[in-house]
Design a protein around this motif. Structure first.
Motif, mmCIF file in Angstrom:
data_model
loop_
_atom_site.group_PDB
_atom_site.id
_atom_site.type_symbol
_atom_site.label_atom_id
_atom_site.label_comp_id
_atom_site.label_asym_id
_atom_site.label_seq_id
_atom_site.Cartn_x
_atom_site.Cartn_y
_atom_site.Cartn_z
ATOM 1 N N GLU A 31 0.568 -0.843 -0.316
ATOM 2 C CA GLU A 31 0.341 -0.072 0.255
ATOM 3 C C GLU A 31 1.272 1.216 0.045
ATOM 4 N N SER A 32 1.684 1.254 0.918
ATOM 5 C CA SER A 32 2.715 2.522 0.746
ATOM 6 C C SER A 32 3.588 2.750 -0.391
ATOM 7 N N PHE A 33 3.404 1.741 -1.425
ATOM 8 C CA PHE A 33 4.895 1.661 -2.706
ATOM 9 C C PHE A 33 4.863 3.184 -3.205
ATOM 10 N N ASN A 34 5.893 3.461 -3.427
ATOM 11 C CA ASN A 34 5.701 4.546 -4.028
ATOM 12 C C ASN A 34 6.149 4.583 -5.687
ATOM 13 N N VAL A 35 6.150 5.214 -5.873
ATOM 14 C CA VAL A 35 6.305 5.293 -7.782
ATOM 15 C C VAL A 35 7.047 6.371 -8.349
ATOM 16 N N SER A 36 7.057 7.346 -7.112
ATOM 17 C CA SER A 36 7.535 9.329 -7.330
ATOM 18 C C SER A 36 9.285 9.084 -7.252
ATOM 19 N N TYR A 37 10.208 7.825 -7.232
ATOM 20 C CA TYR A 37 11.288 8.157 -5.794
ATOM 21 C C TYR A 37 11.857 7.362 -7.348
ATOM 22 N N ILE A 38 12.260 7.659 -8.378
ATOM 23 C CA ILE A 38 13.045 7.733 -10.006
ATOM 24 C C ILE A 38 14.176 8.304 -10.316
ATOM 25 N N TYR A 72 19.452 -0.281 -5.159
ATOM 26 C CA TYR A 72 20.028 1.112 -4.357
ATOM 27 C C TYR A 72 19.012 1.682 -5.084
ATOM 28 N N GLY A 73 18.173 1.890 -4.867
ATOM 29 C CA GLY A 73 16.913 2.855 -5.602
ATOM 30 C C GLY A 73 16.848 3.131 -6.656
ATOM 31 N N ASN A 74 16.606 2.657 -7.387
ATOM 32 C CA ASN A 74 16.436 2.738 -9.269
ATOM 33 C C ASN A 74 15.531 2.078 -10.124
ATOM 34 N N GLY A 101 14.744 3.250 -19.950
ATOM 35 C CA GLY A 101 14.006 3.895 -18.243
ATOM 36 C C GLY A 101 15.680 3.694 -17.488
ATOM 37 N N PRO A 102 15.713 4.540 -16.738
ATOM 38 C CA PRO A 102 17.506 4.459 -15.824
ATOM 39 C C PRO A 102 18.109 3.115 -15.533
ATOM 40 N N CYS A 103 19.103 3.296 -15.721
ATOM 41 C CA CYS A 103 20.206 2.319 -15.143
ATOM 42 C C CYS A 103 19.806 1.555 -13.927
ATOM 43 N N ALA A 104 20.068 0.178 -14.119
ATOM 44 C CA ALA A 104 19.266 -0.254 -12.861
ATOM 45 C C ALA A 104 20.422 -1.730 -12.756
ATOM 46 N N TYR A 105 20.913 -1.957 -11.315
ATOM 47 C CA TYR A 105 21.476 -3.251 -11.057
ATOM 48 C C TYR A 105 20.724 -4.542 -10.840
ATOM 49 N N GLN A 106 20.337 -5.588 -10.804
ATOM 50 C CA GLN A 106 20.047 -6.760 -10.383
ATOM 51 C C GLN A 106 18.864 -6.149 -9.760
ATOM 52 N N ILE A 107 18.046 -6.320 -10.857
ATOM 53 C CA ILE A 107 16.486 -5.643 -10.626
ATOM 54 C C ILE A 107 15.492 -7.222 -9.506
ATOM 55 N N CYS A 108 15.316 -6.459 -8.437
ATOM 56 C CA CYS A 108 15.258 -7.525 -6.608
ATOM 57 C C CYS A 108 13.872 -7.004 -6.926
ATOM 58 N N TYR A 109 12.770 -6.882 -7.378
ATOM 59 C CA TYR A 109 11.149 -6.030 -6.744
ATOM 60 C C TYR A 109 10.553 -6.258 -8.612
ATOM 61 N N VAL A 110 9.328 -6.161 -7.946
ATOM 62 C CA VAL A 110 9.173 -5.917 -9.031
ATOM 63 C C VAL A 110 6.872 -5.442 -8.374
ATOM 64 N N TYR A 111 6.781 -4.842 -9.014
ATOM 65 C CA TYR A 111 5.382 -4.127 -8.260
ATOM 66 C C TYR A 111 4.045 -4.158 -9.425
ATOM 67 N N LEU A 112 2.650 -4.937 -10.119
ATOM 68 C CA LEU A 112 2.155 -4.803 -11.210
ATOM 69 C C LEU A 112 0.294 -3.680 -10.500
ATOM 70 N N TYR A 113 0.007 -3.060 -10.795
ATOM 71 C CA TYR A 113 -0.859 -2.331 -10.581
ATOM 72 C C TYR A 113 -2.122 -2.591 -11.879
ATOM 73 N N TYR A 153 12.233 -8.800 -3.129
ATOM 74 C CA TYR A 153 13.486 -9.362 -2.706
ATOM 75 C C TYR A 153 14.755 -9.252 -2.765
ATOM 76 N N CYS A 154 14.594 -7.791 -2.671
ATOM 77 C CA CYS A 154 15.931 -6.776 -2.501
ATOM 78 C C CYS A 154 16.451 -6.818 -1.334
ATOM 79 N N ASN A 155 16.318 -7.135 0.129
ATOM 80 C CA ASN A 155 16.688 -7.668 1.327
ATOM 81 C C ASN A 155 16.112 -9.092 2.127
ATOM 82 N N THR A 156 15.573 -10.007 1.677
ATOM 83 C CA THR A 156 15.097 -10.962 2.436
ATOM 84 C C THR A 156 15.950 -12.155 1.595
#
Length: 182
Positions: A31-38, A72-74, A101-113, A153-156
């Motif tokens: 619920e608190s996922f924020n797409v504004s941090y890009i 890393y926030g990408n 989009g912005p360059c990212a390292y290993q993708i570890c999360y995905v959300y669909l809306y 899965y970024c931390n777990t």
């Protein structure tokens, strides 16, 4: 090797395999996922393959968005993947999207809306990126309406694997001690 030691080894392996299986998670609402941090760290290409389940509706007119990123926030965000005129997200099909989009390292999360009245059940989302190996997220569940829904899965993942490694090591030590006593 005695029967007792063999039995302990057998059941220990079963325990370790059961622990490893418990790592896989089901998608969660966030619920608190924020797409504004890009971050805008360059521009990279991603190939995203979304497979729709055979038990989904025959097709959907719902609006589908995606956000994914690294530890890393990408973050990469696409406000609309759907295109009702091309019958995107039909039942038992796969759709491939080329996303920039912005360059990212290993993708570890995905959300669909998902927003709309039809409903939609993705089977999986597979993401290929320049700086990361391909990663697949298995949904196999209907996406609730008007909420970000997915995996992080970024931390777990690393801590879960470390915990299983520690338990496995402990089990091996105990097994050797038991074998030495026999």
């Amino acid at each position: 090797m005695s029967r007792t030691a063999f039995a302990l080894l057998y059941f220990g392996c079963i325990f370790i395999l059961c622990e490893a299986e418990s790592i896989s998670q089901k998608p969660q609402a966030f619920e608190s996922f924020n797409v504004s941090y890009i971050q805008n760290l360059g521009s990279c290409s991603y190939s995203v393959v979304i497979s729709t389940s055979c038990s989904s509706t025959s097709y959907t007119r719902d609006q589908i968005s995606i956000a994914f990123g690294d530890a890393y926030g990408n973050q990469i965000y696409v406000p609309r993947l759907d295109d009702p005129s091309t019958r995107t997200f039909e039942q038992c099909s796969s759709d491939t999207f080329e996303i920039y989009g912005p360059c990212a390292y290993q993708i570890c999360y995905v959300y669909l809306y998902r927003s709309g009245p039809d409903g939609w059940k993705p089977e999986s989302v597979k993401i290929y990126g320049y700086n990361s190996r391909a990663v697949t997220f298995y949904y196999d569940t209907f996406i609730p309406s008007d909420i970000w829904y997915g995996f992080n899965y970024c931390n777990t993942a690393s801590s879960s694997h470390r915990q299983i490694g520690q338990r496995s090591f402990l089990f091996v030590i105990i097994l050797f001690a038991l074998c030495a006593l026999l």
